[in-house]
Scaffold this motif. Structure first.
Motif, PDB file in Angstrom:
ATOM      1  N   THR A 155       0.828  -1.203   0.000  1.00  0.00           N
ATOM      2  CA  THR A 155       0.000   0.000   0.000  1.00  0.00           C
ATOM      3  C   THR A 155       0.865   1.256   0.000  1.00  0.00           C
ATOM      4  O   THR A 155       0.534   2.241  -0.670  1.00  0.00           O
ATOM      5  CB  THR A 155      -0.972  -0.009   1.191  1.00  0.00           C
ATOM      6  OG1 THR A 155      -1.818  -1.164   1.076  1.00  0.00           O
ATOM      7  CG2 THR A 155      -1.848   1.238   1.208  1.00  0.00           C
ATOM      8  N   THR A 211       1.858   1.759  -3.485  1.00  0.00           N
ATOM      9  CA  THR A 211       0.717   2.225  -4.276  1.00  0.00           C
ATOM     10  C   THR A 211       0.400   3.693  -3.973  1.00  0.00           C
ATOM     11  O   THR A 211       0.031   4.453  -4.872  1.00  0.00           O
ATOM     12  CB  THR A 211      -0.513   1.337  -4.030  1.00  0.00           C
ATOM     13  OG1 THR A 211      -0.153  -0.022  -4.297  1.00  0.00           O
ATOM     14  CG2 THR A 211      -1.676   1.730  -4.921  1.00  0.00           C
ATOM     15  N   HIS A 231      -7.224   0.957  -7.472  1.00  0.00           N
ATOM     16  CA  HIS A 231      -6.445   0.207  -6.482  1.00  0.00           C
ATOM     17  C   HIS A 231      -7.316  -0.942  -5.973  1.00  0.00           C
ATOM     18  O   HIS A 231      -8.363  -0.718  -5.381  1.00  0.00           O
ATOM     19  CB  HIS A 231      -6.064   1.154  -5.339  1.00  0.00           C
ATOM     20  CG  HIS A 231      -5.169   0.567  -4.317  1.00  0.00           C
ATOM     21  ND1 HIS A 231      -4.959   1.187  -3.106  1.00  0.00           N
ATOM     22  CD2 HIS A 231      -4.408  -0.556  -4.289  1.00  0.00           C
ATOM     23  CE1 HIS A 231      -4.117   0.472  -2.390  1.00  0.00           C
ATOM     24  NE2 HIS A 231      -3.778  -0.595  -3.087  1.00  0.00           N
ATOM     25  N   VAL A 286      -3.746  -1.251 -10.082  1.00  0.00           N
ATOM     26  CA  VAL A 286      -2.792  -1.877  -9.178  1.00  0.00           C
ATOM     27  C   VAL A 286      -3.578  -2.869  -8.339  1.00  0.00           C
ATOM     28  O   VAL A 286      -4.553  -2.494  -7.681  1.00  0.00           O
ATOM     29  CB  VAL A 286      -2.098  -0.848  -8.263  1.00  0.00           C
ATOM     30  CG1 VAL A 286      -1.212  -1.555  -7.243  1.00  0.00           C
ATOM     31  CG2 VAL A 286      -1.277   0.129  -9.084  1.00  0.00           C
ATOM     32  N   GLU A 341      -3.245  -5.535  -5.353  1.00  0.00           N
ATOM     33  CA  GLU A 341      -2.542  -6.222  -4.272  1.00  0.00           C
ATOM     34  C   GLU A 341      -3.137  -7.619  -4.155  1.00  0.00           C
ATOM     35  O   GLU A 341      -4.338  -7.787  -4.277  1.00  0.00           O
ATOM     36  CB  GLU A 341      -2.721  -5.468  -2.950  1.00  0.00           C
ATOM     37  CG  GLU A 341      -2.123  -4.084  -2.949  1.00  0.00           C
ATOM     38  CD  GLU A 341      -2.211  -3.412  -1.586  1.00  0.00           C
ATOM     39  OE1 GLU A 341      -2.254  -4.110  -0.559  1.00  0.00           O
ATOM     40  OE2 GLU A 341      -2.228  -2.166  -1.567  1.00  0.00           O
TER      41      GLU A 341
END
Length: 154
Positions: free
Chosen positions: A29, A32, A67, A92, A94
């Protein structure tokens, strides 16, 4: 991690996909957040754990940042149900390995934070966080597909 994200974010545009892998606390994070700053998107960029995906519009006329926290997704069909604009945004993800890497091109970044790295020195710093050392990270960056055929950092 933040500064690396800023530099990397400046290289990205609409249609780019970044998959981040790493243990809790590895810096996904934080990376990001920097990437969002490099893109010039509205913040704050926070972990989307409970909402699964957050869109951050551009403040500079560029691509928005989507995200995604794919940790709680069972498979790629659940990601498809979110109807994300992969072509019009920088995405992005995760915990996205194996879920969103079915695109033509993507970058995979694996962040390794050695357990206990910097812990003793951080303890010595006490309450003064500014004096605590930066914990080391090892990143493995791999570009996949034609977009990254000349390398990710080239």
């Amino acid at each position: 991690m933040h500064e690396l994200g800023v530099a990397f974010g400046r290289r990205l545009g609409a249609g780019d996909l970044v998959i981040l892998t790493g243990e809790l606390g590895a810096g996904k994070t934080t990376f990001t957040r920097g990437l969002g700053e490099g893109l010039g998107v509205r913040g704050p960029v926070q972990s989307p754990t409970f909402v699964i995906a957050r869109t951050h519009p551009s403040l500079v006329g560029g691509a928005p940042l989507i995200h995604v926290d794919a940790y709680r997704l069972a498979d790629s069909s659940e990601l498809e149900d979110l109807d994300l604009d992969f072509d019009g945004a920088v995405v992005v993800a995760e915990w996205g390995a194996g879920l969103v890497d079915a695109r033509d091109s993507w970058v995979e970044i694996v962040i390794d934070r050695p357990i206990g790295a910097g812990d003793a020195a951080a303890d010595d710093a006490g309450d003064d966080v500014a004096e605590a050392p930066i914990e080391p990270r090892a990143l493995t960056v791999t570009g996949h597909g034609p977009r990254w055929q000349n390398g990710v950092l080239a």
